[in-house]
Every structure is written in C-alpha cells, then in structure tokens.
Write a protein that holds these residues in place. Structure first.
Motif, short mmCIF file in Angstrom:
data_model
loop_
_atom_site.label_atom_id
_atom_site.label_comp_id
_atom_site.label_asym_id
_atom_site.label_seq_id
_atom_site.Cartn_x
_atom_site.Cartn_y
_atom_site.Cartn_z
N THR A 146 61.63 39.34 40.69
CA THR A 146 60.52 39.89 39.88
C THR A 146 60.13 38.59 39.58
O THR A 146 59.07 39.27 38.88
CB THR A 146 61.45 41.56 39.27
N ALA B 246 50.63 38.93 45.25
CA ALA B 246 50.59 40.19 43.87
C ALA B 246 50.71 41.17 44.76
O ALA B 246 48.59 41.61 45.71
CB ALA B 246 50.34 39.62 42.77
N ILE C 182 61.00 42.83 29.95
CA ILE C 182 61.53 42.79 31.46
C ILE C 182 63.19 43.70 31.92
O ILE C 182 63.19 43.66 33.19
CB ILE C 182 62.06 41.23 31.85
N GLN D 68 57.84 36.78 40.36
CA GLN D 68 56.61 37.37 40.04
C GLN D 68 55.33 38.09 38.57
O GLN D 68 54.19 37.68 38.73
CB GLN D 68 56.10 38.49 40.92
N ARG D 69 56.43 37.49 37.84
CA ARG D 69 56.09 38.00 37.04
C ARG D 69 55.62 36.79 35.67
O ARG D 69 55.64 36.65 34.52
CB ARG D 69 56.41 38.85 35.75
N GLU E 227 52.94 35.91 33.40
CA GLU E 227 52.78 36.66 32.73
C GLU E 227 54.07 36.46 31.52
O GLU E 227 53.17 36.01 30.11
CB GLU E 227 53.27 38.24 33.12
#
Length: 552
Positions: free
Chosen positions: A452, A173, A477, A455-456, A459
């Motif tokens: 993406t 990240a 998103i 990676q999230r 979260e």
C-alpha cells in the motif's frame, strides 16, 4: 438389554440400567481413566491445525498478490517472447508446488520434535509411521491440492498483466474499486480476526483456570499423601497398616476411606428426612470413611463429633441440614433419618467442601462407615518433613503389610490438579496456535502495508513537499488500518464469546465473562498493527521526495 434381562436378577427396591458402548469408543470413555484420551481434545487439535493451515494459505495468497508487481516485467518479457498465459499459470503453480513440497519436508522433520515437546499430551507409546501407505499417499496428494488452492489466484493475477504496461514499469494503479486490493484487505481482516479470537480464548481460559485453582476447597490438601488399598482387603490388615503409619515420626495422622476427600469417584443414594408426619426425599452424595477422616483432611467440624463408632451413626454436611430446613448445626444432632435401608442418627455436622471439581456444586453429603469397602489410605505428614524420604518410608511400611502389592504414595494436590489437566492442555495448545496466528497475521500485514505504501509513495512525497508533518503522514496511512483491526475485532468477538460461554457454563463456580480481556486483546493487536504500519510509514516519509518524484 435382552441379555441383561435374561441373566440379571431384578431388585424391586433399586433400578439398574445397562448401556452398550461401541468397542471403537472405549479408548475415549471416562471409565478408562488410566489410558483414556479426550476425543474433544483430539478433534480440537485437528480443527486448530486446519485453522492454522487456512491462515497460512490466506497469507500466502496475500503475500503473492501484494508482491506481484515485482514480477510484472518478467511476465511482460515472457509474453512478448510468445509465452502463453496457460504456460505462465503452470509455471507459477509449479513454483508454489515446490514451496509446498519444501514445507512438507520441513513439517516432517518438525513432527518428531513436536511429538517430543507434547509427549505428555499423547497416548503412551504413540509413534508416527512415516512410511505407512496412507501417509505416503498424503505426502503425494495433499501438496498438489494445497498448491492449487493457494496458488491459482496469484498465478491468475501474475499471468494477466498487460505486457506493454508491465514493461513500462507502471504500478497498475486502479481507479475506483479494485478486487485485488479488496481481497488483500479482507484476507488481512480474516487473519487478524483469528489472531484476536485465539488471544481472547487463551486469556479467558487462563483467567478461569487461575480462578478455580485459587478457590478454597474446604479442606487441607497440603502435605497429604494417599495410596490405594487391595480390593476387599481384610479390615484387620487395613487397621494394622494404619497403626503402623501412625507410629512413624513423619506422620501426623492417617485415615482409611472408600475414596479420597476430593476425586472423580462418586457414590450417590437417596435419604429420607422426617418432616412433620411425612418424609422428604433428599438425593445425597455418600462417602465411606473412618473416624479420623475429618481431622486428617482438615475438614471443619461444625457440631458433634467426627468419630463413627456404631453402624447407625452418620455425619452430614451443612447443605444436608439446609435441605432439612435446619440452620443451626447443633439442632441437627441426633436427628434420625432413613438411609441405606435403616434408621441412621446424625452424630456430627461438618462444613461444606468440594469433594469433586468446581464444575459441580456441592451436594448434600452423608458420611458413613463400612470398613470392608475401604479402598484408600490417606496420610497427613507432619510439618518440616523431607517429602521424598517420607514417601519412601510410607511405601516401605505399606510393603511390610502387603508384600505382594504395588506400593505407591502420591500427593493429593497433584491428584486435584488433574481435574483441570485437559483445560490446561487446551489452553497451552491454543497458546501455541495463538503465537502462530499472530506471526502469520503480522506477515500478511507487513506485505499489505508495504504494498500500500509503495503504491502511495508519490502521494506521500507530494504531501511532504506541500508541508505535511510526519505525524500527519503517519495518521493518513494508519487510519484505514484502524478500520481493518476494528472489523477484525468484531468478527472475532462473537465466535470467541459463544465458545467461552459454553465452556464457562461447564463450571458451577466460574468468573463472570471478563469482557475487559476482549478489549485488551483488540488493543494489543491494534498496537502491533500500528507499530508495523508506523514503521513502514516512517521509512516512506523519510525518503527524499526528489528521488521519488524525479520522473514526474
């Protein structure tokens, strides 16, 4: 020019000019309509091919960089065991080269399929010599160049991973600006810009072609057939052919003329209209016709008669009277003008009609008669006829009068459709390119959104634990993709607009720029984008947070 001056006798009343044309350009010239090929169309195919190739290259870079994290441990192990970065770069470039070689092989197989599919777009007898020396060189050199262009950046990214972090499975990240993320997003923007531009072009081209195809032409093109006459044929034999055709039960009427009612043929001249004590010069289109031409082709007669009996009699259209300052067709009858080296009398006035494509405006027109120079015979078929049988009967009659000529009757509406054949080809090719561009863009977006969201994922899980709804997660998103598609739309609009403006300017009769099609194109791509991103987001939001956060 010097050769022309030496051997061509000059005429004081007319001007004749000669131009030279390179032998290599003859095949592309408009004077060779039977075998001519549009150079603009061929160049357009090349440009579209390069655009598709560029999109595929960008997409490959996007996919490779987005999925690079999946090979991080492999890179870490290779480096730990002593692998050098140069060796890794060569390995990844070799993998890319093998993919390109495989793609080249598949492409060669597809060439013959595409040649058959688009055979009507290609010159007669066109064939690929796969083993020609220049083609073999292309097979060897081009994959190497393409592999370097498309593979160098992903291989640099893959080979640059830190072994310690890669073996720990860190997702790398980045804090602040990340060139990789920036590149992937911009490549996706370029892909969607191309897709939107292609969609806009196809929709507007189709919109204009449908417009010109639906416009009234000012004459009746239905059930009309035509054939060419022998050059400088005996006028008596032409009249004999016409009489024989009129006796056939399938024929409602026939006409002899120098050209068809609507064709690429063009004969122009000057005429002089009396105005007070002077003359007004009017540039006119001229058609050589017989007395049946108006009725057979269904051209509305506004005043007078359509029969041309004397050589000094002419017919004119409404635009000619407009140039003469006459609004009432009846007032134009018996007006004498100077035309063709003598005085001519107007005996009839016909309505304006499109004698050429809708790229041109309707010119002032004069119809005169000179049987020695008739080159076409036009036949109006009676209603309810078997068209195939009627065509055969007409050709049999033609052969009975001209036994040594090739008799072939064609339909007028098919001839008129050829006016826009190249535009249809461009639309169809752009349509195929549009489909490819959209598929490539979807693949690029799929890679970007999956990367993406991966990676999230933590979260998303944390937000879900804290009570965020599915709609809130989807909105979170999706909002950045609104921006990406919006930028893509802005980048696509301007080149598409300028191309379409120039293309539409080539039509005298055209639609206003249909901006609503621009908006529909952007909304369509936006919808596709949201469906893909929404699907990924939905899957991520449905994942059990405990499974994602177990290491935290």
């Amino acid at each position: 020019i010097k050769v022309a001056e030496k051997h061509y006798e000059k005429d004081q009343e007319s001007k004749t000019s000669f131009t030279a044309e390179p032998l290599s350009e003859i095949h592309f010239g408009q004077n060779y309509t039977d075998s001519s090929v549009s150079k603009v169309f061929l160049n357009g195919l090349i440009y579209i091919g390069l655009i598709i190739l560029a999109l595929a290259t960008l997409n490959f870079i996007n996919l490779e960089t987005a999925q690079a994290i999946s090979r991080a441990k492999e890179v870490g192990i290779r480096k730990t065991l002593g692998g050098r970065r140069v060796e890794l770069i060569l390995q990844f470039l070799t993998e890319t080269y093998l993919l390109v070689i495989l793609a080249t092989g598949v492409g060669l197989v597809l060439v013959e399929f595409l040649r058959t599919l688009f055979i009507s777009y290609l010159p007669d007898g066109f064939a690929m010599d796969f083993f020609a020396i220049q083609n073999v060189v292309f097979y060897l050199v081009f994959p190497i160049l393409l592999s370097i262009v498309s593979g160098i950046y992903p291989s640099m990214i893959l080979s640059g991973y830190d072994p310690q972090r890669a073996l720990k499975g860190e997702k790398l990240a980045h804090q602040g600006f990340s060139f990789g993320v920036f590149l992937r997003k911009n490549l996706t923007v370029l892909q969607f810009s191309s897709s939107i531009a292609f969609i806009i072009l196809v929709l507007v081209l189709n919109y204009q072609i449908r417009f010109v195809s639906s416009q009234p032409l000012g004459f009746d093109k239905g059930a009309i057939m035509y054939s060419s006459l022998p050059f400088m044929s005996d006028p008596d034999k032409m009249v004999q052919l016409q009489d024989r055709l009129n006796l056939n039960s399938a024929v409602k009427g026939s006409s002899l003329s120098g050209s068809l009612v609507s064709s690429t043929s063009l004969w122009t001249s000057d005429s002089y209209i009396p105005v007070d004590t002077t003359e007004k010069q009017v540039y006119v289109q001229v058609m050589n016709v017989d007395s049946a031409f108006i009725s057979v082709n269904g051209i509305p007669l506004l005043a007078g008669k359509s029969q041309l009996i004397q050589t000094d009699e002419i017919l004119v259209n409404k635009n000619f009277l407009k140039e003469a300052g006459i609004t009432d067709p009846e007032e134009g009858l018996n007006l004498e003008i100077r035309f063709g080296g003598g005085q001519k009398k107007i005996v009839g006035v016909f309505d304006n009609f499109h004698s050429r494509t809708l790229r041109e405006e309707i010119q002032p027109m004069i119809m005169t008669t000179n049987p020695k120079f008739f080159q076409s015979v036009t036949v109006k078929l009676a209603s309810g006829q078997n068209l195939a049988a009627a065509k055969q009967e007409l050709e049999t009659i033609y052969k009975s009068i001209y036994p040594y000529e090739t008799a072939e009757f064609k339909f007028l509406d098919e001839q008129i459709a050829q006016f826009y054949a190249e535009d249809l080809r461009i639309r169809n090719v752009l349509g195929a390119a549009c489909v490819l561009a959209i598929l490539i863009s979807i693949m690029g977006l799929f890679a970007l959104s999956s990367h993406t969201i991966a990676q999230r994922s933590k979260e998303i899980s944390i937000r879900k634990v804290l009570g965020a709804s599915l709609a809130q997660i989807l909105g979170l998103i999706s909002k950045e993709y609104f921006l990406l598609v919006g930028v893509s739309f802005l980048l696509a609009v301007f080149p598409a607009y300028y191309f379409l403006r120039d293309w539409l300017d080539g039509f005298e009769y055209r639609v206003e720029m249909p901006y609503f099609l621009f908006v529909l194109s952007g909304l369509g791509v936006m919808l596709i984008c949201l469906l893909i991103v929404g699907l990924h987001s939905y899957i991520a939001a449905q994942t059990n947070p405990a499974k994602v956060l177990k290491d935290e």
